[in-house]
Design a protein around this motif. Structure first.
Motif, PDB file in Angstrom:
ATOM      1  N   LEU A   1       1.475  -2.722   9.317  1.00  0.00           N
ATOM      2  CA  LEU A   1       1.733  -2.704   8.059  1.00  0.00           C
ATOM      3  C   LEU A   1       0.536  -2.573   6.625  1.00  0.00           C
ATOM      4  N   LEU A   2      -0.338  -1.685   6.809  1.00  0.00           N
ATOM      5  CA  LEU A   2      -1.341  -1.818   5.363  1.00  0.00           C
ATOM      6  C   LEU A   2      -0.968  -1.088   4.323  1.00  0.00           C
TER       7      LEU A   2
ATOM      8  N   MET B   1      -1.172  12.178  -0.222  1.00  0.00           N
ATOM      9  CA  MET B   1      -2.799  12.118   0.464  1.00  0.00           C
ATOM     10  C   MET B   1      -2.950  10.995   0.844  1.00  0.00           C
ATOM     11  N   VAL B   2      -2.075  10.188   1.190  1.00  0.00           N
ATOM     12  CA  VAL B   2      -1.652   9.554   2.715  1.00  0.00           C
ATOM     13  C   VAL B   2      -1.275  10.178   3.324  1.00  0.00           C
TER      14      VAL B   2
ATOM     15  N   PRO C   1      -3.561   9.854  15.939  1.00  0.00           N
ATOM     16  CA  PRO C   1      -2.753   9.164  15.704  1.00  0.00           C
ATOM     17  C   PRO C   1      -2.261   7.659  16.198  1.00  0.00           C
ATOM     18  N   GLY C   2      -1.015   7.347  15.940  1.00  0.00           N
ATOM     19  CA  GLY C   2      -0.292   5.992  15.758  1.00  0.00           C
ATOM     20  C   GLY C   2      -0.433   5.884  14.107  1.00  0.00           C
ATOM     21  N   LEU C   3      -0.939   6.732  13.580  1.00  0.00           N
ATOM     22  CA  LEU C   3      -0.932   6.244  11.873  1.00  0.00           C
ATOM     23  C   LEU C   3      -0.150   6.832  10.854  1.00  0.00           C
TER      24      LEU C   3
ATOM     25  N   TRP D   1       0.953   1.128   9.130  1.00  0.00           N
ATOM     26  CA  TRP D   1       1.786   2.278   8.731  1.00  0.00           C
ATOM     27  C   TRP D   1       0.850   1.642   7.102  1.00  0.00           C
ATOM     28  N   LEU D   2       0.914   3.246   6.429  1.00  0.00           N
ATOM     29  CA  LEU D   2       0.452   2.624   4.932  1.00  0.00           C
ATOM     30  C   LEU D   2       1.014   3.142   4.198  1.00  0.00           C
TER      31      LEU D   2
END
Length: 638
Positions: free
Chosen positions: A5-6, A59-60, A68-70, A34-35
């Motif tokens: 978790l970011l 934007m995110v 990949p993975g984000l 996750w952003l």
């Protein structure tokens, strides 16, 4: 799944965010990172360095595309309460009970952990990972954590320190560069840069969809930039309605104080009518709005305020005053509409003749002699000689027609007539086609075709302008070929039947033309006038030598003559006789007579008065409104 978790404001997301997310995922062997954009800092109207939560989430999402993975997550935006607390973890545990979460924080925030809501429980519920970047004192943060939550908590975090060396960039630096006009695109993912430009974020300076009022229908629900002038301002309190004109039309714009900022709204209000303005906002379709569209403004930029009160306020003024301020009067809606119609008619003339293989051959403005007497000509000094401003290019068109077959000229002409009627100007534009191997009937056919085309084109393409002018379209819609054609004798008889006073043998005056036109529902062609009232170069009718093979086209609604022309004399001896009879200097016509000496053929043409045609189509009573800067008997300014 193992999920990192970011969190952050991501205002905007930049390459450093992505570098950290990639590094964390790789180091901890996570399935996803996750952003999570936070709802704070909130969007603050008037703060040009803030983007709304919706824009930051968008934007995110763009930043994580193809990574990949984000994953972009709206968890913190849809969840009530403060961000990044024990409540975040509890929500995740309820929604995804089988997953394991790692909370990623910057090493520079370790010392803040003891102040977080239920910090001890939070550290027990989720594994924290601290990203250590150059320049941060991690040990100082760990000491503060040990003092606040105990040595065990500090030790667990020490075990999950992750050294990352991301690009040296911050969201603050990106915003600063955007506002300062410095290079910034390389600091964010390309899709994010495109979004910032398209939405005009961080200064509202990067709207790519620069639009015009006339084309707003192509931008519904899109954000646009309009560049123009303040036509009208009304409103008070938290909302205002601005009418913006941009040269293509006028549109109503809704400006809310909380969106555009109180200071910007105040400056525009105080700037006054005709202040230069750039407005940005979203186009909305609204049947109640003038023109069917309005713009919901989110940014106002005052380019140049009016330095004094606009002299032509939105109220009635006398015609002399308006003509003296013609340079400003042109900005009013009706005058603007008339000149738009004029532009369309001008383009229509050029397109009409181009499509029919006519060659544009411009006639000179200076003429060396008074070919039809000096009464109606402007005399000018031409070095050590005299010259005259042209009153027609027709003689020159006869010359170029012998070279090209079908030609026309289109330009200004001058008549020094001391006339003050609504149909006359001293400077006006004429379109004068000429055709070799053509007769009077050919000229009449071409005149009908041209008028039908020009009126039809105006109806098709100038609907908005005609509506502004409140023009009754029914008379224009009746302008369809064939037009009625009557002889001069038939026209004179018609006037007699009406009891209209007229002396046979005279040319028709304005009242006569009006009386004749009232008998028809479309333009009428009157041909074969007495030769005595027409120019010397008109060919005589072999069946009636006292008549000329000429034609005038009389427009309806009291407009009068819009076209005059005919078939030209081809016999050299006859023309020489006519020149002598009219007491004209033969030497001035030697070049013209050469046209009969070398391959004379039947030819015909006419002249169309642009201003009369435009005034008729636009429904204006006086031709002075059909030209940008009219020149009349008593006016040559501005």
């Amino acid at each position: 799944m193992r999920i990192g978790l970011l969190g952050g404001s991501f205002n905007p997301p930049h390459r450093g965010h992505l570098a950290v997310a990639r590094a964390v995922r790789a180091a901890l062997d996570l399935d996803e990172v996750w952003l999570l954009p936070a709802p704070r800092p909130p969007h603050k109207p008037g703060r040009r360095d803030m983007a709304s939560p919706r824009d930051r989430l968008a934007m995110v999402r763009l930043a994580t595309q193809g990574e990949p993975g984000l994953v972009a997550s709206d968890l913190e935006l849809r969840r009530p309460g403060p961000s990044y607390t024990i409540d975040t973890v509890r929500t995740l545990a309820a929604e995804r009970p089988g997953d394991c979460f790692y909370w990623v924080i910057g090493a520079d925030t370790i010392d803040e952990l003891p102040t977080w809501k239920e910090a001890a429980a939070l550290l027990e519920a989720v594994t924290f990972v601290a990203v250590d970047r150059p320049g941060h004192d991690v040990e100082e943060g760990l000491r503060a954590l040990a003092e606040g939550l105990g040595a065990e908590a500090a030790q667990r975090l020490r075990e999950h320190l992750l050294r990352v060396d991301p690009p040296d960039v911050s969201s603050t630096e990106v915003r600063r560069r955007v506002l300062a006009g410095e290079p910034w695109e390389h600091l964010v993912p390309p899709r994010v840069a495109e979004f910032i430009r398209a939405e005009g974020l961080y200064g509202r300076n990067f709207v790519t969809r620069i639009a015009t009022v006339r084309a707003l229908e192509d931008f519904v629900d899109q954000r646009v930039e309009l560049r123009g002038w303040l036509y009208k301002f009304r409103g008070k309190g938290k909302i205002a309605f601005l009418h913006l004109r941009d040269g293509t039309g006028v549109v109503q714009c809704v400006a809310k104080r909380d969106e555009v900022g109180a200071e910007a709204l105040r400056r525009v209000k105080e700037a006054g009518q005709e202040s230069a303005l750039i407005l940005r906002g979203t186009v909305r379709a609204d049947e109640r709005a003038p023109g069917g569209y309005e713009v919901v403004a989110d940014d106002l930029e005052l380019v140049a305020p009016a330095t004094e009160e606009y002299p032509i306020a939105l109220q009635d003024h006398g015609i002399d005053f308006l003509l003296s301020k013609r340079h400003l009067w042109l900005r009013s809606r009706k005058q603007h509409a008339v000149l738009r119609i004029r532009s369309e008619v001008c383009q229509g003339i050029r397109d009409f003749f181009y499509a029919r293989d006519f060659v544009l051959t411009d006639a000179p403005i200076f003429t060396p002699s008074a070919c039809e007497g000096t009464t109606n000509l402007f005399e000018v000094n031409y070095f050590d000689d005299k010259a005259y401003l042209t009153q027609s290019g027709q003689l020159y068109m006869e010359a170029t027609a012998m070279a090209h077959g079908k030609v026309y000229c289109f330009g200004p002409t001058f008549r020094a007539e001391r006339s003050k009627t609504r149909r006359h100007l001293t400077e006006f534009w004429m379109c004068e086609p000429e055709m070799a191997y053509a007769t009077l009937d050919d000229a009449m056919d071409l005149a009908e075709e041209l008028l039908e085309y020009l009126v039809g084109r105006a109806l098709e393409r100038c609907g908005r302008e005609l509506a502004v002018l409140e023009r009754d379209l029914e008379p224009l819609e009746r302008v369809r070929r064939p037009f009625p054609r009557i002889t001069y004798d038939e026209a004179a008889a018609l006037l007699a039947e009406k009891g209209h006073e007229f002396r046979y043998g005279d040319d028709f005056g304005a009242p006569d033309e009006t009386a004749i036109s009232e008998h028809f529902d479309r333009p009428v062609l009157i041909h074969r006038y007495p030769a005595a009232v027409k120019a010397f170069y008109m060919k005589r009718d072999p069946a009636a030598p006292d008549k000329a093979l000429c034609v005038d086209v009389i427009a309806p609604e009291g407009v009068g003559e819009v076209i005059g022309g005919g078939e030209r004399a081809t016999d050299l001896a006859y023309l020489e006789e006519q020149i002598a009879a009219h007491r004209l200097p033969k030497e001035a016509f030697e070049w013209y007579l050469d046209l009969r000496r070398f391959g004379s053929v039947p030819h015909a043409g006419f002249g169309l008065g642009l201003e009369r045609t435009v005034a008729w189509i636009a429904g204006r009573e006086h031709v002075r409104e059909a030209i940008p800067f009219p020149r009349t008997l008593y006016r040559k300014e501005p």
